[in-house]
Design a protein around this motif. Structure first.
Motif, PDB file in Angstrom:
ATOM      1  N   PRO A  47       0.833  -1.220   0.000  1.00 47.55           N
ATOM      2  CA  PRO A  47       0.000   0.000   0.000  1.00 47.55           C
ATOM      3  C   PRO A  47       0.861   1.261   0.000  1.00 47.55           C
ATOM      4  CG  PRO A  47      -0.905  -1.633   1.507  1.00 47.55           C
ATOM      5  CD  PRO A  47       0.408  -2.189   1.038  1.00 47.55           C
ATOM      6  N   ALA A  48       1.953   1.273   0.767  1.00 50.28           N
ATOM      7  CA  ALA A  48       2.810   2.472   0.808  1.00 50.28           C
ATOM      8  C   ALA A  48       3.472   2.707  -0.556  1.00 50.28           C
ATOM      9  CB  ALA A  48       3.872   2.320   1.887  1.00 50.28           C
ATOM     10  N   MET A  49       3.835   1.636  -1.224  1.00 51.63           N
ATOM     11  CA  MET A  49       4.435   1.789  -2.564  1.00 51.63           C
ATOM     12  C   MET A  49       3.397   2.320  -3.554  1.00 51.63           C
ATOM     13  SD  MET A  49       6.400  -1.069  -4.882  1.00 51.63           S
ATOM     14  CE  MET A  49       7.939  -1.098  -4.006  1.00 51.63           C
ATOM     15  N   ARG A  50       2.183   1.782  -3.465  1.00 55.61           N
ATOM     16  CA  ARG A  50       1.110   2.266  -4.366  1.00 55.61           C
ATOM     17  C   ARG A  50       0.837   3.742  -4.116  1.00 55.61           C
ATOM     18  NH1 ARG A  50      -2.218  -2.077  -6.687  1.00 55.61           N
ATOM     19  NH2 ARG A  50      -1.502  -4.073  -5.875  1.00 55.61           N
ATOM     20  N   ALA A  51       0.884   4.140  -2.840  1.00 58.39           N
ATOM     21  CA  ALA A  51       0.640   5.554  -2.510  1.00 58.39           C
ATOM     22  C   ALA A  51       1.753   6.415  -3.105  1.00 58.39           C
ATOM     23  CB  ALA A  51       0.557   5.729  -0.997  1.00 58.39           C
ATOM     24  N   ALA A  52       2.991   5.924  -3.020  1.00 57.28           N
ATOM     25  CA  ALA A  52       4.118   6.683  -3.589  1.00 57.28           C
ATOM     26  C   ALA A  52       3.956   6.799  -5.107  1.00 57.28           C
ATOM     27  CB  ALA A  52       5.435   5.997  -3.242  1.00 57.28           C
ATOM     28  N   MET A  53       3.470   5.739  -5.732  1.00 55.72           N
ATOM     29  CA  MET A  53       3.245   5.769  -7.190  1.00 55.72           C
ATOM     30  C   MET A  53       2.155   6.792  -7.533  1.00 55.72           C
ATOM     31  SD  MET A  53       3.397   1.655  -7.880  1.00 55.72           S
ATOM     32  CE  MET A  53       3.306   1.651  -9.666  1.00 55.72           C
ATOM     33  N   ALA A  54       1.075   6.752  -6.753  1.00 56.64           N
ATOM     34  CA  ALA A  54      -0.055   7.644  -7.041  1.00 56.64           C
ATOM     35  C   ALA A  54       0.342   9.111  -6.876  1.00 56.64           C
ATOM     36  CB  ALA A  54      -1.230   7.293  -6.123  1.00 56.64           C
ATOM     37  N   ALA A  55       1.273   9.364  -5.954  1.00 54.00           N
ATOM     38  CA  ALA A  55       1.639  10.763  -5.655  1.00 54.00           C
ATOM     39  C   ALA A  55       2.789  11.265  -6.537  1.00 54.00           C
ATOM     40  CB  ALA A  55       2.047  10.857  -4.184  1.00 54.00           C
ATOM     41  N   ALA A  56       3.345  10.389  -7.384  1.00 56.62           N
ATOM     42  CA  ALA A  56       4.569  10.759  -8.112  1.00 56.62           C
ATOM     43  C   ALA A  56       4.308  11.863  -9.135  1.00 56.62           C
ATOM     44  CB  ALA A  56       5.120   9.526  -8.840  1.00 56.62           C
ATOM     45  N   PRO A  57       5.141  12.913  -9.146  1.00 58.55           N
ATOM     46  CA  PRO A  57       5.051  13.895 -10.234  1.00 58.55           C
ATOM     47  C   PRO A  57       5.539  13.250 -11.535  1.00 58.55           C
ATOM     48  CG  PRO A  57       6.893  14.417  -8.755  1.00 58.55           C
ATOM     49  CD  PRO A  57       6.183  13.231  -8.167  1.00 58.55           C
ATOM     50  N   LEU A  58       4.811  13.504 -12.623  1.00 63.49           N
ATOM     51  CA  LEU A  58       5.109  12.810 -13.883  1.00 63.49           C
ATOM     52  C   LEU A  58       5.393  13.791 -15.014  1.00 63.49           C
ATOM     53  CD1 LEU A  58       2.244  10.130 -13.796  1.00 63.49           C
ATOM     54  CD2 LEU A  58       4.584   9.911 -12.926  1.00 63.49           C
ATOM     55  N   GLY A  59       6.143  13.315 -16.002  1.00 65.37           N
ATOM     56  CA  GLY A  59       6.374  14.069 -17.224  1.00 65.37           C
ATOM     57  C   GLY A  59       6.690  13.068 -18.323  1.00 65.37           C
ATOM     58  N   ASP A  60       7.054  13.559 -19.480  1.00 67.39           N
ATOM     59  CA  ASP A  60       7.362  12.640 -20.584  1.00 67.39           C
ATOM     60  C   ASP A  60       8.861  12.350 -20.584  1.00 67.39           C
ATOM     61  OD1 ASP A  60       7.895  11.390 -23.001  1.00 67.39           O
ATOM     62  OD2 ASP A  60       6.285  12.459 -24.041  1.00 67.39           O
ATOM     63  N   ASP A  61       9.213  11.131 -20.197  1.00 67.14           N
ATOM     64  CA  ASP A  61      10.635  10.797 -20.037  1.00 67.14           C
ATOM     65  C   ASP A  61      11.378  10.723 -21.370  1.00 67.14           C
ATOM     66  OD1 ASP A  61      12.985  10.038 -18.524  1.00 67.14           O
ATOM     67  OD2 ASP A  61      12.704   8.048 -19.402  1.00 67.14           O
ATOM     68  N   VAL A  62      10.645  10.559 -22.483  1.00 67.48           N
ATOM     69  CA  VAL A  62      11.342  10.568 -23.778  1.00 67.48           C
ATOM     70  C   VAL A  62      11.904  11.978 -24.057  1.00 67.48           C
ATOM     71  CG1 VAL A  62      11.064  10.200 -26.267  1.00 67.48           C
ATOM     72  CG2 VAL A  62      10.136   8.543 -24.653  1.00 67.48           C
ATOM     73  N   PHE A  63      11.236  12.999 -23.466  1.00 69.28           N
ATOM     74  CA  PHE A  63      11.789  14.359 -23.515  1.00 69.28           C
ATOM     75  C   PHE A  63      12.741  14.616 -22.337  1.00 69.28           C
ATOM     76  CE2 PHE A  63       7.732  14.983 -25.868  1.00 69.28           C
ATOM     77  CZ  PHE A  63       8.267  15.444 -27.058  1.00 69.28           C
ATOM     78  N   GLY A  64      12.952  13.593 -21.504  1.00 69.61           N
ATOM     79  CA  GLY A  64      13.833  13.760 -20.351  1.00 69.61           C
ATOM     80  C   GLY A  64      13.190  14.579 -19.251  1.00 69.61           C
ATOM     81  N   SER A  65      11.850  14.714 -19.293  1.00 68.57           N
ATOM     82  CA  SER A  65      11.225  15.635 -18.352  1.00 68.57           C
ATOM     83  C   SER A  65      10.266  14.946 -17.381  1.00 68.57           C
ATOM     84  CB  SER A  65      10.525  16.765 -19.105  1.00 68.57           C
ATOM     85  OG  SER A  65       9.551  16.244 -19.969  1.00 68.57           O
ATOM     86  N   ASP A  66      10.583  13.715 -17.010  1.00 67.64           N
ATOM     87  CA  ASP A  66       9.811  13.087 -15.929  1.00 67.64           C
ATOM     88  C   ASP A  66      10.615  13.234 -14.638  1.00 67.64           C
ATOM     89  OD1 ASP A  66       8.937  11.079 -13.990  1.00 67.64           O
ATOM     90  OD2 ASP A  66       7.529  10.505 -15.571  1.00 67.64           O
ATOM     91  N   PRO A  67      10.143  14.078 -13.712  1.00 71.16           N
ATOM     92  CA  PRO A  67      10.951  14.338 -12.512  1.00 71.16           C
ATOM     93  C   PRO A  67      11.187  13.088 -11.668  1.00 71.16           C
ATOM     94  CG  PRO A  67       8.816  15.479 -12.395  1.00 71.16           C
ATOM     95  CD  PRO A  67       8.888  14.837 -13.736  1.00 71.16           C
ATOM     96  N   SER A  68      10.226  12.178 -11.656  1.00 72.79           N
ATOM     97  CA  SER A  68      10.393  10.981 -10.810  1.00 72.79           C
ATOM     98  C   SER A  68      11.433  10.034 -11.401  1.00 72.79           C
ATOM     99  CB  SER A  68       9.048  10.266 -10.642  1.00 72.79           C
ATOM    100  OG  SER A  68       8.129  11.145 -10.029  1.00 72.79           O
TER     101      SER A  68
END
Ligand SMILES: Cc1ncc(COP(=O)(O)O)c(C=O)c1O
Length: 348
Positions: A17-38
């Motif tokens: 559950p704690a891992m799922r919560a961390a996933m749900a709260a993760a800031p996201l971006g498009d990593d192909v542009f190198g812009s996923d902060p997580s």
């Protein structure tokens, strides 16, 4: 029916559950542009932890090893590797198929090492008859065995002296570090770094003992990771909002490294419980994997044994040898059920 005790692999874990919560709260971006902060944060974290300039998040350990070998070696090059290593035996020959990189497999000694004299003898002279020997690939743990650290130092020093690159398949590097720390009395993260620093590149899986659902990281120099990035793209491994997965991996690094010792203790409990059953030879586990060989008349009963275990809600694999792997989702009660089911089979 009691819950299933799944000892097939440490890859079968569910995110907590704690891992799922961390996933749900993760800031996201498009990593192909190198812009996923997580993703960027995870790459920085694992590279820093293991003492490398850079890291690359990849979906699987297989892709990580492929990117590593193809970044170190070109067409017509070869890598020295053990017969039992995952990147030679269990990855569909990817380096040969996609990169025209030839493996030079060697037999392992009983402790999982590749004898240094054989490594040295396998390095080809610079001559038009031969593939160019470019890389030594080791794996730690290998089938759950910790490679002795003095061996890792000696083998990687030999490779360096001979002008070879050094890659570690550290899918279970933190299990190796946990076992090494238990012997040497050190800190697990410091031991992981000590092992990693013997190599030019290291692949680590988050989806095995660390309990993340998906993901591995390849670590190395900035220049090496830039090459690996291009190969990851060609392999179809450029993922978009991958921070969802990187957050799980990051959570695993923060919360699941120190508990690996519990998995090792459970493997020991299982091995102790199985020892003494007639018809079984139990290999003493170094980490979280217990191999059991059937001897004498029981040898032919492997499929029957697996079916018996399955009927009792115990899952194990028996492709070559009977194998039980402990992990985050197994506890003492589950291990004791596995022991009882095994005893039941042999006393029937
Ligand atoms: C030692 C080792 N390396 C690499 C891999 C490949 O990992 P994946 O299944 O994520 O491709 C595995 C998988 O079990 C492994 O055990």
């Amino acid at each position: 029916m009691a819950t299933v005790v799944d000892l097939r692999s440490d890859t079968v874990t569910q995110p907590t559950p704690a891992m799922r919560a961390a996933m749900a709260a993760a800031p996201l971006g498009d990593d192909v542009f190198g812009s996923d902060p997580s993703v960027n944060a995870l790459q920085d974290k694992i590279a820093g932890l293991l003492g490398f300039e850079a890291a690359l998040f990849v979906p699987t350990g297989t892709q990580s090893n492929l990117c590593a070998i193809l970044s170190h070696c070109g067409r017509g090059d070869e890598y020295i590797v053990g017969q039992q290593q995952h990147c030679y035996r269990w990855e569909g020959g990817g380096a040969a198929v996609f990169g025209s990189v030839q493996p030079q497999p060697l037999d392992h000694a009983a402790d999982g090492t590749l004898p240094l004299a054989q490594v040295e003898a396998a390095i080809k002279p610079d001559d038009a008859h031969f593939a160019r020997t470019r890389l030594l690939a080791l794996e730690n743990t290998l089938g759950g065995k910790l490679l002795p650290f003095d061996y890792v130092q000696a083998a990687t020093a030999l490779a360096k002296a001979k002008g070879l690159q050094r890659h570690l398949d550290g899918a279970r590097l933190f299990n190796a570090a946990t076992a090494q720390a238990a012997h040497a009395g050190g800190d697990v993260r410091a031991e992981a770094r000590r092992i990693a620093q013997c190599f030019d590149s290291v692949s680590v899986c988050f989806s095995k003992g660390l309990g993340a659902p998906i993901g591995s990281a390849l670590c190395g120099s900035k220049e090496f990771i830039a090459r690996a990035h291009r190969i990851r793209k060609m392999a179809g491994g450029g993922m978009r909002q991958a921070g969802l997965l990187a957050a799980a991996a990051s959570h695993a690094l923060d919360h699941h490294v120190d508990r690996l010792a519990d998995d090792h203790a459970l493997a020991q409990r299982l091995a102790t419980g199985l020892a003494g059953i007639d018809g079984l030879v139990v290999e003493a586990p170094h980490t979280n994997i217990v191999f059991v060989d059937l001897t004498g008349a029981t040898q032919a009963r492997s499929a029957e044994l697996i079916a018996h275990l399955n009927a009792q809600g115990i899952l194990a694999t028996g492709l070559y040898r009977l194998r039980f792997v402990t992990h985050l989702d197994v506890d003492e009660a589950g291990v004791d059920r596995a022991i009882a089911a095994m005893r039941g089979f042999f006393s029937a």
